[in-house]
Design an enzyme around this catalytic site. Structure first.
Site, mmCIF file in Angstrom:
data_model
loop_
_atom_site.group_PDB
_atom_site.id
_atom_site.type_symbol
_atom_site.label_atom_id
_atom_site.label_comp_id
_atom_site.label_asym_id
_atom_site.label_seq_id
_atom_site.Cartn_x
_atom_site.Cartn_y
_atom_site.Cartn_z
ATOM 1 N N CYS A 73 25.019 -52.774 23.497
ATOM 2 C CA CYS A 73 25.890 -51.990 22.776
ATOM 3 C C CYS A 73 25.580 -50.633 23.160
ATOM 4 C CB CYS A 73 25.509 -51.955 21.183
ATOM 5 S SG CYS A 73 25.369 -53.633 20.756
ATOM 6 N N ARG B 195 30.194 -51.307 28.628
ATOM 7 C CA ARG B 195 29.058 -52.048 28.374
ATOM 8 C C ARG B 195 29.571 -53.308 27.565
ATOM 9 N NH1 ARG B 195 24.136 -48.557 28.373
ATOM 10 N NH2 ARG B 195 23.264 -49.794 26.802
ATOM 11 N N TRP C 162 28.176 -54.931 20.310
ATOM 12 C CA TRP C 162 28.380 -56.368 20.979
ATOM 13 C C TRP C 162 27.693 -57.236 20.031
ATOM 14 C CZ3 TRP C 162 25.585 -60.446 23.037
ATOM 15 C CH2 TRP C 162 26.029 -61.244 23.823
ATOM 16 N N ASN D 288 20.853 -50.771 18.995
ATOM 17 C CA ASN D 288 20.880 -51.845 20.015
ATOM 18 C C ASN D 288 19.903 -52.552 20.134
ATOM 19 O OD1 ASN D 288 23.184 -50.264 20.683
ATOM 20 N ND2 ASN D 288 22.467 -49.509 22.789
ATOM 21 N N GLY D 289 19.902 -54.107 20.335
ATOM 22 C CA GLY D 289 18.917 -54.919 20.364
ATOM 23 C C GLY D 289 18.812 -55.797 19.543
ATOM 24 N N GLU E 13 28.495 -67.123 43.284
ATOM 25 C CA GLU E 13 28.904 -65.812 42.886
ATOM 26 C C GLU E 13 30.535 -65.897 42.645
ATOM 27 O OE1 GLU E 13 29.356 -61.624 42.196
ATOM 28 O OE2 GLU E 13 28.202 -63.184 41.624
ATOM 29 N N LYS F 189 32.541 -65.309 38.979
ATOM 30 C CA LYS F 189 33.464 -64.480 38.991
ATOM 31 C C LYS F 189 34.587 -64.689 38.370
ATOM 32 C CE LYS F 189 31.572 -60.246 40.257
ATOM 33 N NZ LYS F 189 30.228 -60.907 39.791
ATOM 34 N N GLU G 175 33.948 -65.463 34.718
ATOM 35 C CA GLU G 175 33.755 -64.224 34.000
ATOM 36 C C GLU G 175 35.229 -63.654 33.538
ATOM 37 O OE1 GLU G 175 29.825 -61.942 35.059
ATOM 38 O OE2 GLU G 175 31.546 -61.786 36.685
ATOM 39 N N HIS H 161 27.630 -86.447 46.230
ATOM 40 C CA HIS H 161 26.505 -86.919 45.246
ATOM 41 C C HIS H 161 26.942 -86.806 43.634
ATOM 42 C CE1 HIS H 161 23.834 -87.735 48.282
ATOM 43 N NE2 HIS H 161 23.760 -86.668 48.936
ATOM 44 N N LYS I 11 27.937 -55.299 29.771
ATOM 45 C CA LYS I 11 27.443 -55.005 31.257
ATOM 46 C C LYS I 11 26.118 -54.882 31.251
ATOM 47 C CE LYS I 11 28.228 -53.067 35.279
ATOM 48 N NZ LYS I 11 28.888 -54.039 36.265
#
Length: 607
Positions: free
Chosen positions: A2, A27, A74, A98-99, A479, A483, A486, A502, A602
């Site tokens: 946050c 963020r 968040w 935050n946390g 990656e 992306k 996301e 496989h 973020k």
């Protein structure tokens, strides 16, 4: 995760708070709010969703006062609702946080036994209620805040504001970053320097366990043992904290376009003036004595570490273990003498990575950090921190930070290879020459943008996608899939090309796009065989290769993207570009929020 901001100023706080919160939007958040003290009275405004909802609310219900705190939330505990939004207020105190407070249920039970109920689903409300309880027993604001903080377990950055106190904020940090900004007769608090940059360029970063009593006259900081702590005031470069799109439609587009420049900056930082030698700062590891390397990170940084594993093992012949930070600490892996632990993080505040670092620190490891923020917790707690020099990255989906991480890790691997006698001077000179030319190659490669748009238009209608790669391209396939997930919300997975037969090949049909990342290197023929397996089952191949590879693959691919040819060693840095552009243009085609994708943040400062 946050965003926190606080102001003790000479002007109305509300517009300053909202503007600072806008700088923290990158963020990730789902609600926002502010609280101020005006004529001794504490009041607040909160709204769900984007900041313009809070701004609209303030137009109709203004909030006066020159002292205030603000927050973008968040959600961790409780849905994104107005009731759960910060600041949380209990009687004479408002709190932003935050946390995660891990023992909030235990504290909530104690408060209930004292006749104090809760109104929200959040852990943060418990902090406000406990502070109110202490003040009701006769404690002053500072004493009540300290008594509350002493009871908390977990990770937090906290900022308190009090009824009747127009010249007081109390800030506390344990696990989540927090910074104090110094002005002329004004003081500020923020989650990071970006929030505070328009207001001041003089920043003090709180250390673990610090509590700061902030007034307009300054800040008095005490450490975890309650002793007065003289923390350094750092002069930040305002330009480095600028947050603008530079004429681009999105921050992500700007940051993709900046990659040639920032990679060039990183190369200049770590190469000698003539460009023929890798120069590391004092305290760099002696690779001749390194028996094993452990690379630890999360998300995109983890894929940078997977790439570096290939480099360190192939070029320097050092055994490497790569671990996801959130798993590393809880496995309690044995750490043998001669181990170099490298922790990679864009923000330098990633909670899982920081916890893993501390696990290694307790066992006496040599700790090296590769970070974008030199003042971050991970940087400060390492033996040596190597900056990647990517500049502020605002888009939630990492782009330029990833390629700068790759650049610095490759330079480390090359340094190790030369130090251990595994690479001759001529080969090193050739690779450094090619690296110096990589920014120009990336600039040329930007021409694939138009072709990528065509790929994205088809990909946007897919329900799922597969990414394939071999060797150094396997982490890049991972990656690319990340992306796409996301920012376009398309389900995507990545596999080492040889693993297709496989199990995953069962997914292949005419609706399944398969993106193959395959420069024409020693593994190319093997990859072509895997492509034939896909095409035989109707899969739609999108081949990303160089001109030689596209020609050699022959007919049958659905689409192809042609990149310049580069030395296979540095191909991952170049091939990051199409992975990013595919995700970016697919997201645009679908109409999703490119810079602030749903549910993501973020800087992930909770475990």
């Amino acid at each position: 995760m946050c965003g926190i901001v606080g102001v003790l100023g000479d002007h109305e706080a509300a517009p300053v708070l909202v503007e600072a919160l806008k700088r923290l939007e990158y963020r990730g958040y789902d609600s926002a709010g502010i609280a101020t003290v005006n004529d001794g009275r504490l009041d607040r405004r909160r709204a769900v969703g984007k900041l313009f909802n809070l701004s609209d609310l303030l137009v109709h219900h203004p909030l006066a006062g020159k002292a205030g705190i603000g927050h973008t939330r968040w959600a961790t505990h409780g849905a994104p609702t107005e009731a759960n939004a910060h600041p949380h207020k209990a009687g004479p105190v408002a709190v932003v946080h935050n946390g995660i407070i891990e023992n909030f249920r235990e504290l909530r039970t104690e408060l209930a036994e004292a006749g104090i109920g809760h109104e929200t689903d959040t852990d943060t409300e418990t902090v406000a209620l406990l502070t109110q309880h202490h003040m009701a027993q006769g404690m002053g604001p500072e004493a009540a805040a300290r008594a509350t903080i002493a009871r908390l377990r977990g990770a937090y950055a906290l900022l308190f504001l009090f009824d009747g106190e127009g010249d007081l904020m109390i800030a506390a940090r344990a696990g989540s970053p927090l910074a104090i900004g110094h002005g002329a007769g004004e003081m500020f608090v923020g989650s990071d320097a970006i929030a505070l940059a328009p207001m001041t360029d003089r920043i003090t970063y709180l250390d673990e366990g610090d509590i700061a009593v902030v007034t307009r006259a300054g800040a008095t900081i005490t450490d975890a043992e309650g002793r007065i702590a003289n923390r350094t005031v750092t002069q930040i470069a305002i330009d480095s904290a600028r947050v603008d799109k530079g004429g681009h439609r999105h921050f992500m587009a700007k940051e993709i376009a900046e990659q040639p420049m920032v990679i060039g900056n990183a190369l200049r930082h770590y190469l000698s003036d003539d460009g023929n030698e890798i120069v590391l700062p004092e305290g760099a590891p002696d690779f001749t004595g390194v028996e094993r390397i452990v690379l630890v990170a999360c998300g995109t940084a983890y894929y940078a570490c997977l790439t570096a594993k290939y480099w360190f093992e192939h070029l320097a012949r050092i055994p490497v273990e790569v671990d996801i930070a959130s798993e590393f600490r809880y496995r309690e892996p044995p750490v043998a003498p001669g181990t170099l632990a490298i922790f990679v993080s864009q923000s330098g505040e990633t909670a899982d990575t920081l916890a893993a670092l501390r696990y290694c620190r307790a066992r006496g490891d040599s700790i090296l950090a590769v970070v974008n923020v030199e003042t971050s917790s991970i940087a400060r707690e390492s033996d040596l921190a190597l900056p990647i020099l990517a500049g502020a990255e605002i888009g939630v989906a990492s782009t330029k930070a990833f390629t700068c991480q790759l650049t610095v890790l490759l330079l480390l691997a090359l340094k190790a290879a030369r130090a251990r006698g595994e690479m001759g001077a001529e080969r090193l000179a050739d690779l450094l020459s090619a690296l110096r030319g990589l920014p120009a190659t990336l600039n040329t490669a930007m021409e694939i943008d138009a072709g990528i748009r065509e790929v994205a238009r088809d990909l946007a209608s897919a329900q799922s996608a597969l990414f394939l790669g071999r060797g150094l391209m396997y982490p890049l396939a991972l990656e690319g899939a990340l992306k796409l997930k996301e920012i376009s919300y398309i389900h995507a997975e990545a596999y080492a090309s040889g693993e297709l037969k496989h199990g995953p090949i069962a997914l292949i049909d005419e609706t399944m796009p398969v993106i193959v990342m395959a420069p024409c290197d020693a593994l190319f023929e093997k990859t072509v065989s895997n492509m034939q397996e896909v095409m035989a089952r109707g899969g739609q191949i999108v081949l990303i290769s160089d001109a030689e590879g596209v020609a050699a693959a022959g007919e049958g691919t659905f689409q192809s993207v042609t990149l310049p040819a580069v030395d296979p060693v540095m191909a991952p840095i170049l091939y990051a570009l199409p992975a990013q552009l595919i995700a970016y243009h697919t997201a645009i085609a679908k109409g999703t929020d490119v810079d602030q994708p749903r549910n993501l943040a973020k800087s992930v400062t909770v475990e």
